[in-house]
Design an enzyme around this catalytic site. Structure first.
Site, mmCIF file in Angstrom:
data_model
loop_
_atom_site.group_PDB
_atom_site.id
_atom_site.type_symbol
_atom_site.label_atom_id
_atom_site.label_comp_id
_atom_site.label_asym_id
_atom_site.label_seq_id
_atom_site.Cartn_x
_atom_site.Cartn_y
_atom_site.Cartn_z
ATOM 1 N N ARG A 191 137.490 -36.385 67.405
ATOM 2 C CA ARG A 191 138.786 -35.872 67.822
ATOM 3 C C ARG A 191 139.618 -36.978 68.477
ATOM 4 N NH1 ARG A 191 140.811 -31.834 65.720
ATOM 5 N NH2 ARG A 191 141.650 -30.848 67.594
ATOM 6 N N LYS B 84 144.976 -17.508 82.470
ATOM 7 C CA LYS B 84 146.349 -17.984 82.621
ATOM 8 C C LYS B 84 146.956 -17.556 83.960
ATOM 9 C CE LYS B 84 145.773 -20.371 79.956
ATOM 10 N NZ LYS B 84 146.041 -21.806 79.694
ATOM 11 N N ASP C 239 133.997 -33.208 76.948
ATOM 12 C CA ASP C 239 133.959 -31.789 76.593
ATOM 13 C C ASP C 239 134.221 -30.964 77.844
ATOM 14 O OD1 ASP C 239 133.424 -29.228 75.775
ATOM 15 O OD2 ASP C 239 131.453 -29.672 74.918
ATOM 16 N N TYR D 247 141.363 -14.608 78.327
ATOM 17 C CA TYR D 247 142.462 -15.565 78.224
ATOM 18 C C TYR D 247 143.582 -15.222 79.205
ATOM 19 C CZ TYR D 247 146.355 -18.228 76.289
ATOM 20 O OH TYR D 247 147.432 -19.079 76.142
ATOM 21 N N THR E 186 151.469 -23.231 66.296
ATOM 22 C CA THR E 186 150.448 -24.275 66.324
ATOM 23 C C THR E 186 149.131 -23.670 65.830
ATOM 24 O OG1 THR E 186 149.854 -23.711 68.597
ATOM 25 C CG2 THR E 186 151.567 -25.386 68.290
ATOM 26 N N ASN F 187 146.750 -29.353 79.839
ATOM 27 C CA ASN F 187 147.213 -28.679 78.627
ATOM 28 C C ASN F 187 146.087 -28.011 77.844
ATOM 29 O OD1 ASN F 187 149.266 -28.401 76.262
ATOM 30 N ND2 ASN F 187 147.543 -29.501 75.350
#
Length: 259
Positions: free
Chosen positions: A37, A158, A55, A154, A187, A81
Site C-alpha cells: 500500500r 465517529k 497497521d 461506525y 470513493t 483520516n
C-alpha cells in the site's frame, strides 16, 4: 509551507487531499498499512516527502508508527483520516474489532505519542449524529460478535472522533484541534452512488491543514464540507464524557495522555 502527516493516505480521499496539499506547496508525509500500500501511495502522490507504514488495527504497530513519525521531525498538522466502514466482525490480536481499533484507538494513540503539532484534524462523519454517545462498551468486548453491528460501530466511532477534537482543544490551548465531516463521497468507502461534493470536502481539509484562514485558527469546532461550521451531537460537548473516553482509551492501550 506546512509539514503535514495524513493517516490513511494510500488511496481515496486521503490521497486526493495529499495531492492537493503537495500541489499547494506543502510537504506531506503519507501513511499506508503495508509495504504494498505504501508503493500505491507513492505512485498516487509522487510529490510526497515520504511514506510511513503501520497497521492501525494493531496497538503495537500504531505505537511504532508514532515513533517512526517522530523520527521524521516536527509536523505542523496531523490529519487523522484513516477509517474503516461496514467492517464485518473479527478480532485483532488485541481482542477487539478492527473498526474500533482503527477509528477510535489509533487517533488517540497517535495524538498522545506524536510530538505535539500546531494543528490536529479528526475526520468524523455526519453519521455520528445518530451514533451512540453513551461510551458503554465502545470496544465491543462485552457485546462481542453476537451483538456486533458494523453501522452502529461506525457511527459511535465517529462520535468519538468529534469528542477527541474537542477534548484536545480544551486540554491543549496552544493547538488548533478540530473535526470535520467530509460528506458522502464517491470513493472506495462511499461507493459510486455517493452524491457528496469532493471539492467541498477537500476545501475543508486544506483549510484546517494550512491553518491560515480565520476559521482554521479556532479550536474544538466541527466542520461540514464547504467548509461550514456544523452542529455536532450534543454529547460531544460534555467534558465529563470526553474525559471518560480518554480514560477508556488510556486504560486499554496503556498510553497515557501527556500533561
Amino acid at each position: 509551507m506546512a509539514r503535514i502527516f495524513i493517516t490513511g493516505s494510500s488511496d481515496g480521499l486521503g490521497s486526493i487531499v495529499a495531492q492537493r496539499l503537495v500541489a499547494r506547496g506543502h510537504s506531506v508525509v503519507l501513511h499506508a498499512r503495508s509495504a504494498q500500500r505504501a508503493d500505491d501511495a507513492t505512485k498516487a502522490c509522487p510529490g510526497a516527502e515520504t511514506v510511513v507504514t503501520g497497521d492501525l488495527s494493531s496497538i503495537t504497530d500504531t505505537k511504532k508508527l508514532a515513533d517512526d513519525v517522530n523520527k521524521l521531525g516536527f509536523f505542523d498538522c496531523v490529519i487523522h483520516n484513516a477509517g474503516l466502514f461496514r467492517q464485518p466482525y473479527s478480532e485483532t490480536a488485541d481482542g477487539i474489532p478492527p473498526l474500533a481499533a482503527v477509528n477510535t484507538l489509533a487517533p488517540y494513540i497517535l495524538t498522545c505519542l506524536i510530538n505535539r503539532p500546531k494543528r490536529l484534524v479528526f475526520v468524523s462523519s455526519d453519521m455520528h449524529q445518530s451514533g451512540d454517545g453513551s461510551l458503554e462498551d465502545i470496544l465491543w468486548r462485552q457485546r462481542g460478535e453476537k451483538e456486533y453491528d458494523p453501522i452502529k460501530a461506525y457511527r459511535a466511532s465517529k462520535v468519538h472522533n468529534v469528542m477527541f477534537a474537542k477534548a484536545f482543544a480544551r486540554r491543549w490551548p496552544d493547538v488548533q484541534s478540530n473535526s470535520l465531516d467530509p460528506g458522502w463521497l464517491p470513493t472506495k468507502m462511499g461507493g459510486a452512488a455517493a452524491s457528496g461534493d469532493t471539492e467541498a470536502a477537500v476545501a475543508t481539509y486544506v483549510m484546517l491543514a494550512e491553518g491560515e484562514e480565520k476559521d482554521a485558527q479556532r479550536s474544538g469546532i466541527y466542520y461540514n464540507p464547504g467548509p461550514r461550521e456544523g452542529r455536532p451531537q450534543a454529547v460531544t460537548d460534555d467534558e465529563t464524557a470526553q474525559e471518560r473516553l480518554l480514560q477508556i482509551c488510556a486504560d486499554f492501550t496503556g498510553v497515557q495522555l501527556p500533561a
